[in-house]
Design a protein around this motif. Structure first.
Motif, PDB file in Angstrom:
ATOM      1  N   ALA A  42       0.879  -1.167   0.000  1.00  0.00           N
ATOM      2  CA  ALA A  42       0.000   0.000   0.000  1.00  0.00           C
ATOM      3  C   ALA A  42       0.918   1.220   0.000  1.00  0.00           C
ATOM      4  O   ALA A  42       1.301   1.710  -1.034  1.00  0.00           O
ATOM      5  CB  ALA A  42      -0.939  -0.022   1.198  1.00  0.00           C
ATOM      6  N   GLY A  44       4.005   1.216   1.480  1.00  0.00           N
ATOM      7  CA  GLY A  44       5.354   0.712   1.276  1.00  0.00           C
ATOM      8  C   GLY A  44       6.338   1.117   2.362  1.00  0.00           C
ATOM      9  O   GLY A  44       7.505   0.721   2.328  1.00  0.00           O
ATOM     10  N   SER A  45       5.890   1.866   3.391  1.00  0.00           N
ATOM     11  CA  SER A  45       6.847   2.376   4.370  1.00  0.00           C
ATOM     12  C   SER A  45       7.356   1.289   5.303  1.00  0.00           C
ATOM     13  O   SER A  45       8.383   1.457   5.957  1.00  0.00           O
ATOM     14  CB  SER A  45       6.223   3.516   5.184  1.00  0.00           C
ATOM     15  OG  SER A  45       5.014   3.091   5.775  1.00  0.00           O
ATOM     16  N   PRO A 114       6.992  13.723   7.992  1.00  0.00           N
ATOM     17  CA  PRO A 114       5.802  14.062   7.200  1.00  0.00           C
ATOM     18  C   PRO A 114       5.631  13.187   5.956  1.00  0.00           C
ATOM     19  O   PRO A 114       4.519  12.761   5.650  1.00  0.00           O
ATOM     20  CB  PRO A 114       6.057  15.528   6.813  1.00  0.00           C
ATOM     21  CG  PRO A 114       6.972  16.052   7.861  1.00  0.00           C
ATOM     22  CD  PRO A 114       7.831  14.914   8.292  1.00  0.00           C
ATOM     23  N   ALA A 115       6.722  12.879   5.270  1.00  0.00           N
ATOM     24  CA  ALA A 115       6.615  12.114   4.024  1.00  0.00           C
ATOM     25  C   ALA A 115       6.161  10.683   4.294  1.00  0.00           C
ATOM     26  O   ALA A 115       5.397  10.102   3.521  1.00  0.00           O
ATOM     27  CB  ALA A 115       7.954  12.124   3.286  1.00  0.00           C
ATOM     28  N   ILE A 116       6.648  10.105   5.384  1.00  0.00           N
ATOM     29  CA  ILE A 116       6.232   8.742   5.746  1.00  0.00           C
ATOM     30  C   ILE A 116       4.749   8.735   6.093  1.00  0.00           C
ATOM     31  O   ILE A 116       3.994   7.853   5.680  1.00  0.00           O
ATOM     32  CB  ILE A 116       7.044   8.243   6.950  1.00  0.00           C
ATOM     33  CG1 ILE A 116       8.516   8.177   6.617  1.00  0.00           C
ATOM     34  CG2 ILE A 116       6.505   6.918   7.453  1.00  0.00           C
ATOM     35  CD1 ILE A 116       8.976   6.884   6.033  1.00  0.00           C
ATOM     36  N   ARG A 117       4.327   9.734   6.861  1.00  0.00           N
ATOM     37  CA  ARG A 117       2.925   9.792   7.308  1.00  0.00           C
ATOM     38  C   ARG A 117       1.968   9.910   6.140  1.00  0.00           C
ATOM     39  O   ARG A 117       0.810   9.515   6.238  1.00  0.00           O
ATOM     40  CB  ARG A 117       2.722  10.967   8.264  1.00  0.00           C
ATOM     41  CG  ARG A 117       3.569  10.894   9.508  1.00  0.00           C
ATOM     42  CD  ARG A 117       3.064  11.815  10.575  1.00  0.00           C
ATOM     43  NE  ARG A 117       3.521  13.185  10.469  1.00  0.00           N
ATOM     44  CZ  ARG A 117       4.656  13.651  10.970  1.00  0.00           C
ATOM     45  NH1 ARG A 117       5.488  12.834  11.573  1.00  0.00           N
ATOM     46  NH2 ARG A 117       4.951  14.921  10.863  1.00  0.00           N
ATOM     47  N   ASN A 118       2.459  10.481   5.025  1.00  0.00           N
ATOM     48  CA  ASN A 118       1.580  10.636   3.863  1.00  0.00           C
ATOM     49  C   ASN A 118       1.352   9.334   3.116  1.00  0.00           C
ATOM     50  O   ASN A 118       0.437   9.248   2.297  1.00  0.00           O
ATOM     51  CB  ASN A 118       2.177  11.667   2.892  1.00  0.00           C
ATOM     52  CG  ASN A 118       2.033  13.081   3.405  1.00  0.00           C
ATOM     53  OD1 ASN A 118       1.148  13.361   4.207  1.00  0.00           O
ATOM     54  ND2 ASN A 118       2.905  13.967   2.954  1.00  0.00           N
ATOM     55  N   ILE A 119       2.197   8.318   3.348  1.00  0.00           N
ATOM     56  CA  ILE A 119       2.009   7.051   2.624  1.00  0.00           C
ATOM     57  C   ILE A 119       1.670   5.871   3.547  1.00  0.00           C
ATOM     58  O   ILE A 119       1.025   4.914   3.103  1.00  0.00           O
ATOM     59  CB  ILE A 119       3.229   6.685   1.752  1.00  0.00           C
ATOM     60  CG1 ILE A 119       4.497   6.516   2.595  1.00  0.00           C
ATOM     61  CG2 ILE A 119       3.433   7.719   0.649  1.00  0.00           C
ATOM     62  CD1 ILE A 119       5.679   5.997   1.786  1.00  0.00           C
TER      63      ILE A 119
END
Lengths: 304, 177
Positions: A42, A44-45, A114-119
């Protein structure tokens, strides 16, 4: 041959095939035939770093990112229902999750960057079934139900039964998590989250916990309490049932909180690893419990 | 077989078995330009940007979402391009560091980064610039605290962050949003 979790840098890229479903129905049909080899991606993190570190070597990835019908947060019939693809960012910004669901915003504040939280998705957190997944203690404290779908139909299982072991769930190969739901909190309740890590951002939890409490605030009586830790007696998130029993129905004061901390101390069985010793984790867990319980009580009083 | 305990670099047992891998046609927009490019199933967004589009500005500092220097803007949101599969970016609009300012005229952020000495080794800078650009686009009057929170997903080992924060603040006053 042993390789530690953050193994050496490997030059070659991992190769895998990728199936992109046209729609939900096509995906279910595909899974019925190919579920055994399929690994969902989904956000991918969680998956992509594990592939990079060679902790998993999937042959086939199935991309879920286009199934936008699985991205929602709504309240219906006294239940909060969250689609599996809802991201950490979306959960922290959702107006459906009102003040009392502070835990979701607290998770987001300490979740990657922030970038991780968006995915990163809620479905991904649950499917990963690891103590690093900060949403799991929150969902355990909310007594969440996991809804899954396959070509054979739908199923609903309590989260605490869904988690079977470290990174193991009771999902069948042809099954997909579609929704996470829990009973909406009433006006005397609050859900909070605490996390201890070496940094404020981009860091795994050494200890994390969620407390969901219902109090009659005029007399400080604990009508109900649920507490879940990222690690309790093993290496997966669990509810601290003994602790809950010790506090449920009691008046909340210094004495009962101290008693709760003592019960916790006797029940925790945490191991040491390269990140922190068991002694540190136990002390952190006790401090977090105290902080979370007091915070919940204060917030519930302010709701009046 | 290499002996037990050898460094991962001299291991030879990582050769994946030969598997059938589909190629896909990726159609997307990068820095206002439309592309249609053939990619492998396992290509990540960063692989396509760097190796197929030749946009080397985006850096892979860790490949695991821990350093943030690979950050790009995808459909208006900050994402780590090392975690997004190339095909997950289909039909999307991407902005990389190359899309901030141009070769003739620098973006105010690029000017203030230079003037503040915000770049030392330079490795975190693509992630910092993309993040800062996204911040100025979405929250132009961000406070210092909000600036720090915005860049909390990008690690810098050289500067201690102070000059980067100053550069962003200086750019705020220069940019007429």
């Amino acid at each position: 041959m042993k390789i530690n979790n953050h193994g050496g840098y490997v030059e070659k890229q991992m190769k895998f095939d990728l199936y992109i479903p046209e729609n939900f129905e096509a995906l279910l049909k595909y899974l019925a035939a190919n579920g055994k080899d399929a690994v969902f991606v989904a956000g991918g993190s969680d998956l992509m770093p594990r592939i990079k570190r060679r902790l998993v070597k999937p042959k086939l990835l199935v991309d879920l990112s286009s199934l936008r019908e699985l991205d929602y947060v709504k309240q219906e019939d006294g239940c909060i229902r969250i689609g599996a693809l809802a991201t950490i960012s979306e959960l922290s910004e959702s107006t459906v999750l009102s003040r009392q669901y502070e835990a979701f915003r607290q998770v987001a504040a300490r979740y990657g960057g922030p970038a991780i939280r968006n995915i990163a998705t809620i479905g991904g957190n649950v499917a990963a079934a690891a103590s690093s997944e900060d949403l799991i203690p929150v969902l355990l404290a909310l007594d969440a139900t996991i809804h899954t779908t396959s070509a054979r139909g739908t199923q609903a299982r309590p989260l605490r039964e869904f988690l079977v072991g470290k990174r193991r769930t009771s999902l069948s190969p042809d099954e997909l998590i579609t929704e996470i739901s829990f009973r909406a909190l009433n006006g005397n309740s609050w859900c909070t989250f605490e996390k201890v890590g070496r940094r404020n951002s981009l860091i795994i939890a050494l200890v994390s916990l969620a407390v969901c409490m219902e109090i009659e605030s005029d007399i400080m009586k604990v009508n109900d309490i649920r507490v879940a830790f990222n690690r309790f007696r093993g290496r997966i998130p669990e509810r601290a049932i003994g602790l809950e029993t010790a506090l449920r129905g009691r008046s909340l004061n210094e004495e009962t909180i101290a008693e709760g901390v003592r019960v916790l101390d006797s029940e925790l069985a945490l191991t040491s690893d390269y990140r922190a010793s068991s002694e540190y984790r136990v002390e952190a867990a006790k401090a977090c419990l105290r902080k979370a319980v007091v915070h919940c009580a204060e917030q519930i009083s302010s709701l009046k | 077989m290499p002996p037990e305990g050898g460094s991962a670099l001299c291991r030879t047992d990582f050769e994946p078995e030969v598997i059938v891998v589909t190629k896909h046609l990726l159609k997307f927009r990068v820095n206002e330009k439309d592309y249609a490019v053939t990619v492998d199933s396992y290509d990540r967004l960063i692989d396509v940007l760097r190796d197929k589009l030749g946009l080397k500005g985006t850096k892979e500092g860790c490949g695991t979402g821990d350093c943030g220097t690979c950050a790009v803007i995808m459909n208006g949101k900050l994402v780590n391009s090392c975690l997004v599969l190339a095909m997950q970016a289909r039909e999307s609009s991407i902005t990389t560091v190359e899309g901030i300012g141009g070769e003739e005229v620098l973006h105010p952020l690029q000017e203030t980064f230079i003037q503040s000495g915000a770049s030392q080794c330079g490795y975190c800078i693509p992630g910092m610039l993309v993040t800062a650009k996204h911040l100025l686009d979405t929250n132009p009057r961000a406070s210092e605290e909000e600036i720090k929170l915005a860049i909390s997903g990008v690690l810098c080992r050289c500067t201690g962050y102070t000059k980067i924060v100053k550069a962003i603040k200086d750019a705020q006053s220069r940019v007429a949003y």
